[in-house]
Design an enzyme around this catalytic site. Structure first.
Site, PDB file in Angstrom:
ATOM      1  N   ASP A 296      -9.379 -14.600   4.142  1.00 23.43           N
ATOM      2  CA  ASP A 296      -7.953 -14.660   3.749  1.00 23.43           C
ATOM      3  C   ASP A 296      -7.247 -15.860   4.368  1.00 23.43           C
ATOM      4  O   ASP A 296      -6.150 -15.753   4.940  1.00 23.43           O
ATOM      5  CB  ASP A 296      -7.226 -13.364   4.147  1.00 23.43           C
ATOM      6  CG  ASP A 296      -7.747 -12.144   3.390  1.00 23.43           C
ATOM      7  OD1 ASP A 296      -8.392 -12.317   2.345  1.00 23.43           O
ATOM      8  OD2 ASP A 296      -7.502 -11.010   3.848  1.00 23.43           O
TER       9      ASP A 296
ATOM     10  N   HIS B 220       0.892  -1.155   0.000  1.00 22.40           N
ATOM     11  CA  HIS B 220       0.000   0.000   0.000  1.00 22.40           C
ATOM     12  C   HIS B 220       0.935   1.211   0.000  1.00 22.40           C
ATOM     13  O   HIS B 220       2.073   1.122   0.493  1.00 22.40           O
ATOM     14  CB  HIS B 220      -0.902   0.012   1.239  1.00 22.40           C
ATOM     15  CG  HIS B 220      -1.916  -1.095   1.214  1.00 22.40           C
ATOM     16  ND1 HIS B 220      -1.992  -2.068   2.176  1.00 22.40           N
ATOM     17  CD2 HIS B 220      -2.888  -1.379   0.316  1.00 22.40           C
ATOM     18  CE1 HIS B 220      -2.959  -2.908   1.875  1.00 22.40           C
ATOM     19  NE2 HIS B 220      -3.521  -2.516   0.746  1.00 22.40           N
TER      20      HIS B 220
ATOM     21  N   ASP C 216       2.441   1.824   3.274  1.00 18.66           N
ATOM     22  CA  ASP C 216       3.381   0.809   3.788  1.00 18.66           C
ATOM     23  C   ASP C 216       4.792   1.309   3.480  1.00 18.66           C
ATOM     24  O   ASP C 216       5.719   1.147   4.274  1.00 18.66           O
ATOM     25  CB  ASP C 216       3.220  -0.549   3.077  1.00 18.66           C
ATOM     26  CG  ASP C 216       1.903  -1.241   3.401  1.00 18.66           C
ATOM     27  OD1 ASP C 216       1.451  -1.140   4.549  1.00 18.66           O
ATOM     28  OD2 ASP C 216       1.329  -1.887   2.488  1.00 18.66           O
TER      29      ASP C 216
HETATM   30  C1  XUL Z   1      -8.942  -6.339   0.854  1.00 20.52           C
HETATM   31  C2  XUL Z   1      -7.753  -6.749   0.143  1.00 20.52           C
HETATM   32  C3  XUL Z   1      -6.632  -5.760   0.134  1.00 20.52           C
HETATM   33  C4  XUL Z   1      -6.066  -5.567  -1.220  1.00 20.52           C
HETATM   34  C5  XUL Z   1      -4.995  -4.525  -1.338  1.00 20.52           C
HETATM   35  O1  XUL Z   1      -9.926  -7.279   0.885  1.00 20.52           O
HETATM   36  O2  XUL Z   1      -7.677  -7.853  -0.368  1.00 20.52           O
HETATM   37  O3  XUL Z   1      -5.641  -6.204   0.993  1.00 20.52           O
HETATM   38  O4  XUL Z   1      -5.521  -6.767  -1.657  1.00 20.52           O
HETATM   39  O5  XUL Z   1      -5.450  -3.250  -1.092  1.00 20.52           O
END
Ligand code: XUL
Ligand code: MN
Length: 344
Positions: A250, A49, A52
């Site tokens: 995730d 990001h 980051d």
């Molecule tokens: C959110 C997500 C984020 C993006 C990057 O769901 O996956 O981490 O991958 O902004």
């Protein structure tokens, strides 16, 4: 043509375990210390990001931002790491409470576009032309809050401003149907690819597919990948897994549904993913319950599961699969795939 695979993840994938119901359970690891772990875990690519790379960037001038990003690039070079992409974080600032590009307030939309340009500055300084847009708050909690035609036009305006700002950048849109919003404007990869057609440079708009995001949209991730591959738009992936329709989990790639994971590996391999420099990104989180010493295993495990599934995929007898398709004997085909997964 087989795929060529190299692997990346973002520093947010090594995290402290905070969730909406409880505080962090592990000490924070400094960004530079995280970078040291990449190679140990078998990874060569870093996803960013914008903040980051340059924390508190809203307080800095453009020149300061670029010089901080250049220092990060030196740290990457030092460790033999490559920046895969940079994504503007448009969901934490008070100015993005009701969206970035689709905010109803023109001043706030302007902030989102300016921030995106700084994100491009950072990407250039880190040596990548790849920008990822996860359009976190570009959506609504109630249908009447925004005009859905205008919202698409506003996202296109932002994309166009970014494309015009730098002639070399490529934007990969990471679609997601919900969370944090109830409904988002770009829920699937078809939506993402369609958006590009409304800009003057569709060839510079592509897609990043996250397995969990496809699942949250009720879709099979490998079919989403197939759709993007057919359009030559699959420029990155976020592999992970998801246990049903709930929050974005995730989970470790393949940890819920190995067959579903095999089909993702298989389509990437069959269509030569990676041959144009694409990375296999893993967007996976450690379980909150993990002690610090083992809270990076999910990354190495996800990569290992990918490689094991690649071996399974490559061991399949393609002629046999073709024959079973021709005979329409899908029961047998199913048993063949399950047998391969069970090594039996
Ligand atoms: C959110 C997500 C984020 C993006 C990057 O769901 O996956 O981490 O991958 O902004
Ligand atoms: Mn992601």
């Amino acid at each position: 043509m087989g795929g060529t695979f190299r692997f990346s993840f973002g520093p947010w994938n090594i995290h402290e375990g905070a969730d909406p119901f409880g505080p962090q359970v592990r000490e924070s690891i400094a960004f530079n210390d995280k970078l040291k772990i990449y190679k140990e875990l078998g990874f060569d690519g870093v996803q960013f990001h914008d903040d980051d790379a340059v924390p508190e960037m809203n307080k800095l001038s453009q020149t300061q931002i670029i010089s901080e990003a250049k220092a990060v690039k030196a740290g990457l070079d030092d460790k033999g790491l490559t920046a895969e992409f940079v994504a503007p974080r448009l969901w934490e600032d008070p100015r993005t409470i009701d969206g970035g590009y689709t905010s109803n307030d023109p001043k706030l939309r302007e902030y989102a576009i300016e921030r995106s340009k700084r994100c491009i500055d950072i990407a250039k300084a880190l040596g990548t032309d790849n920008i990822v847009l996860w359009l976190a708050r570009e959506g609504t909690y109630i249908r009447e809050a925004k005009d859905s035609v205008g919202a698409v036009e506003k996202i296109v305006e932002a994309l166009q401003a970014m494309l015009d700002y730098d002639p070399d950048i490529r934007i990969m849109i990471e679609s997601k149907p919900n969370e944090p919003m109830d409904h988002t404007y770009i829920p699937t990869i078809g939506h993402a690819i369609g958006l590009g057609l409304l800009t003057t440079a569709p060839e510079r708009i592509g897609a990043l597919i996250e397995s969990a995001h496809a699942l949250l949209a009720g879709l099979d991730p490998s079919d989403e990948m197939g759709y993007a591959l057919a359009h030559k738009k699959l420029w990155s992936v976020h592999l992970n897994d998801q246990n049903g329709l709930k929050f974005d989990q995730d989970k470790t790639f393949g940890s819920v549904d190995l067959r579903r994971a095999l089909n993702q590996v298989r389509i990437l391999d069959q269509y030569g993913f990676g041959s144009n420099g694409e990375w296999v990104g893993l967007d996976v989180k450690a379980m909150r319950s993990q002690k610090a010493e083992v809270a990076c295993k999910h990354l190495a495990n996800s990569k290992n599961i990918f490689l094991k599934l690649l071996a399974v995929s490559r061991s399949l007898d393609e002629a046999k699969i073709e024959q079973l398709r021709a005979e329409r004997d899908y029961e047998e085909l199913e048993m063949y795939i399950i047998g391969a997964l069970l090594n039996k």
